[in-house]
Design a protein around this motif. Sequence first.
Motif, PDB file in Angstrom:
ATOM      1  N   LEU A  43      12.848  -5.550   3.754  1.00 30.16           N
ATOM      2  CA  LEU A  43      13.467  -5.809   2.529  1.00 30.16           C
ATOM      3  C   LEU A  43      12.667  -7.018   1.579  1.00 30.16           C
ATOM      4  O   LEU A  43      12.217  -7.919   2.304  1.00 30.16           O
ATOM      5  CB  LEU A  43      14.876  -6.331   2.326  1.00 30.16           C
ATOM      6  N   THR A  44      12.341  -6.867   0.588  1.00 33.82           N
ATOM      7  CA  THR A  44      11.514  -7.854  -0.264  1.00 33.82           C
ATOM      8  C   THR A  44      12.049  -7.857  -1.953  1.00 33.82           C
ATOM      9  O   THR A  44      12.531  -6.937  -2.279  1.00 33.82           O
ATOM     10  CB  THR A  44      10.013  -7.716  -0.031  1.00 33.82           C
ATOM     11  N   THR A  45      11.340  -8.853  -2.422  1.00 36.29           N
ATOM     12  CA  THR A  45      11.672  -8.829  -3.858  1.00 36.29           C
ATOM     13  C   THR A  45      10.168  -8.261  -4.384  1.00 36.29           C
ATOM     14  O   THR A  45       9.018  -8.825  -3.925  1.00 36.29           O
ATOM     15  CB  THR A  45      11.826 -10.502  -4.462  1.00 36.29           C
ATOM     16  N   ILE A  46      10.217  -7.361  -5.508  1.00 36.89           N
ATOM     17  CA  ILE A  46       8.903  -6.601  -6.057  1.00 36.89           C
ATOM     18  C   ILE A  46       9.071  -6.940  -7.498  1.00 36.89           C
ATOM     19  O   ILE A  46      10.086  -7.085  -8.016  1.00 36.89           O
ATOM     20  CB  ILE A  46       9.056  -5.287  -5.578  1.00 36.89           C
ATOM     21  N   GLN A  47       7.906  -6.763  -8.165  1.00 39.78           N
ATOM     22  CA  GLN A  47       7.784  -6.586  -9.548  1.00 39.78           C
ATOM     23  C   GLN A  47       7.374  -5.321  -9.801  1.00 39.78           C
ATOM     24  O   GLN A  47       6.113  -4.832  -9.303  1.00 39.78           O
ATOM     25  CB  GLN A  47       6.959  -7.804 -10.141  1.00 39.78           C
ATOM     26  N   LEU A  48       7.787  -4.474 -10.591  1.00 37.78           N
ATOM     27  CA  LEU A  48       7.394  -3.187 -11.123  1.00 37.78           C
ATOM     28  C   LEU A  48       6.313  -3.361 -11.940  1.00 37.78           C
ATOM     29  O   LEU A  48       6.268  -4.347 -12.643  1.00 37.78           O
ATOM     30  CB  LEU A  48       8.481  -2.251 -11.580  1.00 37.78           C
ATOM     31  N   GLU A  49       5.637  -2.115 -12.414  1.00 38.54           N
ATOM     32  CA  GLU A  49       4.569  -2.015 -13.469  1.00 38.54           C
ATOM     33  C   GLU A  49       5.258  -2.550 -14.694  1.00 38.54           C
ATOM     34  O   GLU A  49       4.416  -3.266 -15.579  1.00 38.54           O
ATOM     35  CB  GLU A  49       4.127  -0.647 -13.646  1.00 38.54           C
ATOM     36  N   ASP A  50       6.423  -2.372 -15.245  1.00 42.62           N
ATOM     37  CA  ASP A  50       6.971  -2.803 -16.499  1.00 42.62           C
ATOM     38  C   ASP A  50       7.462  -4.010 -16.506  1.00 42.62           C
ATOM     39  O   ASP A  50       8.008  -4.602 -17.582  1.00 42.62           O
ATOM     40  CB  ASP A  50       8.151  -1.661 -16.656  1.00 42.62           C
ATOM     41  N   GLY A  51       7.257  -4.816 -15.457  1.00 41.04           N
ATOM     42  CA  GLY A  51       7.541  -6.332 -15.360  1.00 41.04           C
ATOM     43  C   GLY A  51       9.094  -6.501 -14.836  1.00 41.04           C
ATOM     44  O   GLY A  51       9.527  -7.860 -14.587  1.00 41.04           O
ATOM     45  N   THR A  52       9.662  -5.569 -14.468  1.00 38.15           N
ATOM     46  CA  THR A  52      11.092  -5.464 -13.818  1.00 38.15           C
ATOM     47  C   THR A  52      10.987  -6.489 -12.506  1.00 38.15           C
ATOM     48  O   THR A  52      10.261  -5.728 -11.614  1.00 38.15           O
ATOM     49  CB  THR A  52      11.659  -4.262 -13.771  1.00 38.15           C
ATOM     50  N   ILE A  53      11.904  -7.070 -12.243  1.00 42.02           N
ATOM     51  CA  ILE A  53      12.040  -7.830 -10.687  1.00 42.02           C
ATOM     52  C   ILE A  53      13.109  -7.575 -10.149  1.00 42.02           C
ATOM     53  O   ILE A  53      14.164  -7.456 -10.677  1.00 42.02           O
ATOM     54  CB  ILE A  53      11.726  -9.342 -10.975  1.00 42.02           C
ATOM     55  N   CYS A  54      12.979  -7.031  -8.826  1.00 41.47           N
ATOM     56  CA  CYS A  54      14.091  -6.404  -8.025  1.00 41.47           C
ATOM     57  C   CYS A  54      14.168  -6.548  -6.549  1.00 41.47           C
ATOM     58  O   CYS A  54      12.813  -6.760  -6.202  1.00 41.47           O
ATOM     59  CB  CYS A  54      14.516  -5.117  -8.639  1.00 41.47           C
ATOM     60  N   GLU A  55      14.996  -6.436  -5.943  1.00 40.49           N
ATOM     61  CA  GLU A  55      15.048  -6.247  -4.565  1.00 40.49           C
ATOM     62  C   GLU A  55      14.798  -4.826  -4.035  1.00 40.49           C
ATOM     63  O   GLU A  55      15.303  -4.135  -4.831  1.00 40.49           O
ATOM     64  CB  GLU A  55      16.446  -6.639  -3.801  1.00 40.49           C
ATOM     65  N   ALA A  56      14.056  -4.576  -3.121  1.00 42.92           N
ATOM     66  CA  ALA A  56      13.640  -3.081  -2.455  1.00 42.92           C
ATOM     67  C   ALA A  56      13.398  -3.019  -1.025  1.00 42.92           C
ATOM     68  O   ALA A  56      13.149  -4.184  -0.464  1.00 42.92           O
ATOM     69  CB  ALA A  56      12.300  -2.816  -3.285  1.00 42.92           C
ATOM     70  N   GLU A  57      13.652  -1.861  -0.756  1.00 40.40           N
ATOM     71  CA  GLU A  57      13.249  -1.607   0.738  1.00 40.40           C
ATOM     72  C   GLU A  57      11.821  -1.003   0.585  1.00 40.40           C
ATOM     73  O   GLU A  57      11.687  -0.109  -0.057  1.00 40.40           O
ATOM     74  CB  GLU A  57      14.114  -0.607   1.453  1.00 40.40           C
ATOM     75  N   ILE A  58      10.945  -1.514   1.497  1.00 36.59           N
ATOM     76  CA  ILE A  58       9.496  -1.084   1.554  1.00 36.59           C
ATOM     77  C   ILE A  58       9.296  -0.418   2.891  1.00 36.59           C
ATOM     78  O   ILE A  58       9.881  -1.017   3.964  1.00 36.59           O
ATOM     79  CB  ILE A  58       8.693  -1.892   0.955  1.00 36.59           C
ATOM     80  N   HIS A  59       8.495   0.358   3.310  1.00 37.46           N
ATOM     81  CA  HIS A  59       8.236   0.962   4.487  1.00 37.46           C
ATOM     82  C   HIS A  59       6.441   0.961   4.485  1.00 37.46           C
ATOM     83  O   HIS A  59       5.926   0.855   3.394  1.00 37.46           O
ATOM     84  CB  HIS A  59       8.542   2.404   4.440  1.00 37.46           C
ATOM     85  N   TRP A  60       6.006   0.688   5.729  1.00 34.29           N
ATOM     86  CA  TRP A  60       4.460   0.514   5.906  1.00 34.29           C
ATOM     87  C   TRP A  60       3.951   0.963   7.260  1.00 34.29           C
ATOM     88  O   TRP A  60       5.042   0.815   8.107  1.00 34.29           O
ATOM     89  CB  TRP A  60       4.053  -0.805   5.477  1.00 34.29           C
ATOM     90  N   TYR A  61       2.728   1.092   7.349  1.00 33.79           N
ATOM     91  CA  TYR A  61       2.231   1.441   8.630  1.00 33.79           C
ATOM     92  C   TYR A  61       1.463  -0.015   9.109  1.00 33.79           C
ATOM     93  O   TYR A  61       0.920  -0.668   8.127  1.00 33.79           O
ATOM     94  CB  TYR A  61       1.134   2.399   8.747  1.00 33.79           C
TER      95      TYR A  61
END
Length: 77
Positions: free
Chosen positions: A42-60
Amino acid sequence: MNFEILGEIRDIETIAIGNSIRELKRLQKAYGSGRWRKLKGLTTIQLEDGTICEAEIHWYEAHGIGKKEIKLKYILE
């Protein structure tokens, strides 16, 4: 969807290791061999439109290679 990670990744969990990863052969071909793991957190992200939100991310990730192919899975707020 493009996004930028703003904070630390927390609550990191391993989803799969080695042969349990469906994309293992592709990862090894693209980035090299290593002890590949698929993780989520889980982390805080900023979307392209400038919205800041909490999200679940996956990675290798593999030792000596680092994080690759970070994907946004869910927006939590």
